[in-house]
Design a protein around this motif. Structure first.
Motif, PDB file in Angstrom:
ATOM      1  N   ALA A  68      68.968  61.544  69.525  1.00  0.00           N
ATOM      2  CA  ALA A  68      68.693  60.510  68.349  1.00  0.00           C
ATOM      3  C   ALA A  68      67.484  60.688  67.900  1.00  0.00           C
ATOM      4  CB  ALA A  68      68.743  59.269  69.502  1.00  0.00           C
ATOM      5  N   VAL A  69      66.493  61.176  68.567  1.00  0.00           N
ATOM      6  CA  VAL A  69      65.192  61.561  68.020  1.00  0.00           C
ATOM      7  C   VAL A  69      65.192  62.813  66.896  1.00  0.00           C
ATOM      8  CG1 VAL A  69      62.887  62.920  68.257  1.00  0.00           C
ATOM      9  CG2 VAL A  69      63.788  60.964  69.747  1.00  0.00           C
ATOM     10  N   ASP A  70      66.229  63.773  67.100  1.00  0.00           N
ATOM     11  CA  ASP A  70      66.439  64.739  65.803  1.00  0.00           C
ATOM     12  C   ASP A  70      66.944  63.882  64.503  1.00  0.00           C
ATOM     13  OD1 ASP A  70      65.849  66.805  67.786  1.00  0.00           O
ATOM     14  OD2 ASP A  70      67.867  67.146  68.362  1.00  0.00           O
ATOM     15  N   ARG A  71      68.044  62.777  65.158  1.00  0.00           N
ATOM     16  CA  ARG A  71      68.430  62.129  63.797  1.00  0.00           C
ATOM     17  C   ARG A  71      67.334  61.472  63.039  1.00  0.00           C
ATOM     18  NH1 ARG A  71      72.783  61.961  67.233  1.00  0.00           N
ATOM     19  NH2 ARG A  71      72.247  59.799  68.100  1.00  0.00           N
ATOM     20  N   LEU A  72      66.469  60.954  63.682  1.00  0.00           N
ATOM     21  CA  LEU A  72      65.114  60.194  63.050  1.00  0.00           C
ATOM     22  C   LEU A  72      64.613  61.190  62.369  1.00  0.00           C
ATOM     23  CD1 LEU A  72      63.828  57.810  65.713  1.00  0.00           C
ATOM     24  CD2 LEU A  72      65.240  57.199  63.874  1.00  0.00           C
ATOM     25  N   VAL A  73      64.234  62.382  62.888  1.00  0.00           N
ATOM     26  CA  VAL A  73      63.455  63.455  62.084  1.00  0.00           C
ATOM     27  C   VAL A  73      64.269  63.736  60.936  1.00  0.00           C
ATOM     28  CG1 VAL A  73      62.756  65.740  62.535  1.00  0.00           C
ATOM     29  CG2 VAL A  73      62.360  64.251  64.328  1.00  0.00           C
ATOM     30  N   ALA A  74      65.416  64.126  61.282  1.00  0.00           N
ATOM     31  CA  ALA A  74      66.198  64.481  59.879  1.00  0.00           C
ATOM     32  C   ALA A  74      66.212  63.451  58.731  1.00  0.00           C
ATOM     33  CB  ALA A  74      67.539  64.961  60.425  1.00  0.00           C
ATOM     34  N   ALA A  75      66.222  62.240  59.271  1.00  0.00           N
ATOM     35  CA  ALA A  75      66.146  61.014  58.071  1.00  0.00           C
ATOM     36  C   ALA A  75      64.737  60.946  57.581  1.00  0.00           C
ATOM     37  CB  ALA A  75      66.538  59.783  58.845  1.00  0.00           C
ATOM     38  N   GLY A  76      63.748  61.537  57.976  1.00  0.00           N
ATOM     39  CA  GLY A  76      62.391  61.647  57.720  1.00  0.00           C
ATOM     40  C   GLY A  76      61.547  60.577  57.915  1.00  0.00           C
ATOM     41  N   TRP A  77      61.978  59.818  59.326  1.00  0.00           N
ATOM     42  CA  TRP A  77      61.418  58.607  59.769  1.00  0.00           C
ATOM     43  C   TRP A  77      60.474  58.967  60.961  1.00  0.00           C
ATOM     44  CZ3 TRP A  77      66.774  55.755  59.950  1.00  0.00           C
ATOM     45  CH2 TRP A  77      67.121  55.619  58.525  1.00  0.00           C
ATOM     46  N   CYS A  78      60.554  60.172  61.618  1.00  0.00           N
ATOM     47  CA  CYS A  78      59.716  60.724  62.830  1.00  0.00           C
ATOM     48  C   CYS A  78      59.543  62.122  62.582  1.00  0.00           C
ATOM     49  CB  CYS A  78      60.615  60.284  63.989  1.00  0.00           C
ATOM     50  SG  CYS A  78      60.000  60.784  65.406  1.00  0.00           S
ATOM     51  N   ARG A  79      58.284  62.361  63.261  1.00  0.00           N
ATOM     52  CA  ARG A  79      58.094  63.799  63.299  1.00  0.00           C
ATOM     53  C   ARG A  79      57.699  64.131  64.827  1.00  0.00           C
ATOM     54  NH1 ARG A  79      52.557  64.792  63.578  1.00  0.00           N
ATOM     55  NH2 ARG A  79      51.284  63.112  62.869  1.00  0.00           N
ATOM     56  N   ARG A  80      57.918  65.481  65.114  1.00  0.00           N
ATOM     57  CA  ARG A  80      57.691  65.989  66.422  1.00  0.00           C
ATOM     58  C   ARG A  80      56.421  66.680  66.179  1.00  0.00           C
ATOM     59  NH1 ARG A  80      61.935  66.388  70.395  1.00  0.00           N
ATOM     60  NH2 ARG A  80      63.895  65.777  69.374  1.00  0.00           N
ATOM     61  N   ALA A  81      55.349  66.644  67.241  1.00  0.00           N
ATOM     62  CA  ALA A  81      54.147  67.463  67.117  1.00  0.00           C
ATOM     63  C   ALA A  81      54.148  68.001  68.474  1.00  0.00           C
ATOM     64  CB  ALA A  81      52.736  66.549  66.879  1.00  0.00           C
ATOM     65  N   ALA A  82      53.494  69.324  68.572  1.00  0.00           N
ATOM     66  CA  ALA A  82      53.376  70.129  69.848  1.00  0.00           C
ATOM     67  C   ALA A  82      52.395  69.307  70.897  1.00  0.00           C
ATOM     68  CB  ALA A  82      52.635  71.192  69.766  1.00  0.00           C
ATOM     69  N   ARG A  88      56.427  72.503  76.979  1.00  0.00           N
ATOM     70  CA  ARG A  88      57.768  71.885  76.679  1.00  0.00           C
ATOM     71  C   ARG A  88      58.159  70.755  76.379  1.00  0.00           C
ATOM     72  NH1 ARG A  88      58.560  71.883  82.811  1.00  0.00           N
ATOM     73  NH2 ARG A  88      56.490  71.010  82.601  1.00  0.00           N
ATOM     74  N   SER A  89      56.868  70.022  75.736  1.00  0.00           N
ATOM     75  CA  SER A  89      57.120  68.730  75.346  1.00  0.00           C
ATOM     76  C   SER A  89      56.539  68.377  73.987  1.00  0.00           C
ATOM     77  CB  SER A  89      56.332  67.737  76.362  1.00  0.00           C
ATOM     78  OG  SER A  89      56.620  66.394  76.097  1.00  0.00           O
ATOM     79  N   SER A  90      56.875  67.360  73.253  1.00  0.00           N
ATOM     80  CA  SER A  90      56.415  66.979  71.998  1.00  0.00           C
ATOM     81  C   SER A  90      56.006  65.759  71.830  1.00  0.00           C
ATOM     82  CB  SER A  90      57.559  67.036  70.904  1.00  0.00           C
ATOM     83  OG  SER A  90      57.976  68.654  70.687  1.00  0.00           O
ATOM     84  N   LEU A  91      55.042  65.531  71.114  1.00  0.00           N
ATOM     85  CA  LEU A  91      54.524  64.070  70.878  1.00  0.00           C
ATOM     86  C   LEU A  91      55.285  63.539  69.574  1.00  0.00           C
ATOM     87  CD1 LEU A  91      50.775  64.292  71.554  1.00  0.00           C
ATOM     88  CD2 LEU A  91      52.461  63.746  73.027  1.00  0.00           C
ATOM     89  N   LEU A  92      55.792  62.514  69.684  1.00  0.00           N
ATOM     90  CA  LEU A  92      56.561  61.747  68.418  1.00  0.00           C
ATOM     91  C   LEU A  92      55.729  60.728  67.805  1.00  0.00           C
ATOM     92  CD1 LEU A  92      59.986  61.003  70.807  1.00  0.00           C
ATOM     93  CD2 LEU A  92      59.436  62.887  69.404  1.00  0.00           C
ATOM     94  N   HIS A  93      55.885  60.823  66.443  1.00  0.00           N
ATOM     95  CA  HIS A  93      55.154  59.928  65.751  1.00  0.00           C
ATOM     96  C   HIS A  93      56.074  59.550  64.427  1.00  0.00           C
ATOM     97  CE1 HIS A  93      51.318  61.455  67.446  1.00  0.00           C
ATOM     98  NE2 HIS A  93      51.819  62.513  67.392  1.00  0.00           N
ATOM     99  N   LEU A  94      55.925  58.224  64.014  1.00  0.00           N
ATOM    100  CA  LEU A  94      56.571  57.966  62.964  1.00  0.00           C
ATOM    101  C   LEU A  94      55.901  58.306  61.792  1.00  0.00           C
ATOM    102  CD1 LEU A  94      57.203  54.134  63.861  1.00  0.00           C
ATOM    103  CD2 LEU A  94      58.775  56.060  64.003  1.00  0.00           C
TER     104      LEU A  94
END
Length: 148
Positions: A68-82, A88-94
């Motif tokens: 689901a997060v991958d779909r938000l990223v693909a839509a341009g609404w969210c990004r993952r940061a190291a 092993r984990s990413s921080l999520l930001h809108l």
């Protein structure tokens, strides 16, 4: 002693109808699903949000949240940061677009829920919310509601 089954059935049917109505309106007005709204709301609210934070809140699998997060990223609404301490984990930001979409969605959700619950007094809604909060806390404190 009365059976709790009618409560359960009413709770599930009510939740389904509320969820579907909100989903229909969000899709029509913003091309956004209720599930996407929920994830974006959590990402916005939880500091240094990770996939595992969402898993804990929604009690669904890591795989489901990650997709689901991958779909938000693909839509341009969210990004993952190291994650600075956990590779092993990413921080999520809108993203800015995600912030705008979430802000608009919050208005739609609130308006739709207000319309759908207009037949219930504010006091009754407050009592129902307090009861559900107690039940949820009890379930989350135990093994119930957790992924197996």
């Amino acid at each position: 002693m009365s059976s709790v089954t009618p409560f359960f059935i009413d709770l599930v049917r009510t939740e389904t109808r509320l969820y579907n109505a909100v989903n229909t309106r969000l899709r029509a007005e913003l091309d956004l699903g209720t599930g996407q709204f929920e994830l974006m709301e959590i990402i916005d609210r939880v500091p240094e949000c990770r996939v595992l934070d969402i898993v804990g809140e929604l009690a669904i699998t890591v795989g489901a949240v990650s997709k689901a997060v991958d779909r938000l990223v693909a839509a341009g609404w969210c990004r993952r940061a190291a994650h600075p301490q956990d590779r092993r984990s990413s921080l999520l930001h809108l993203t800015p677009e995600g912030d705008e979409r979430l802000s608009a969605a919050r208005r739609v959700v609130e308006a739709e829920l207000a319309a759908l619950t207009a037949a219930v007094t504010p006091d009754d809604l407050d009592r129902a919310a307090a009861t559900l909060a107690l039940l949820r806390a009890a379930l989350e404190a135990g093994a119930h509601g957790q992924l197996g």
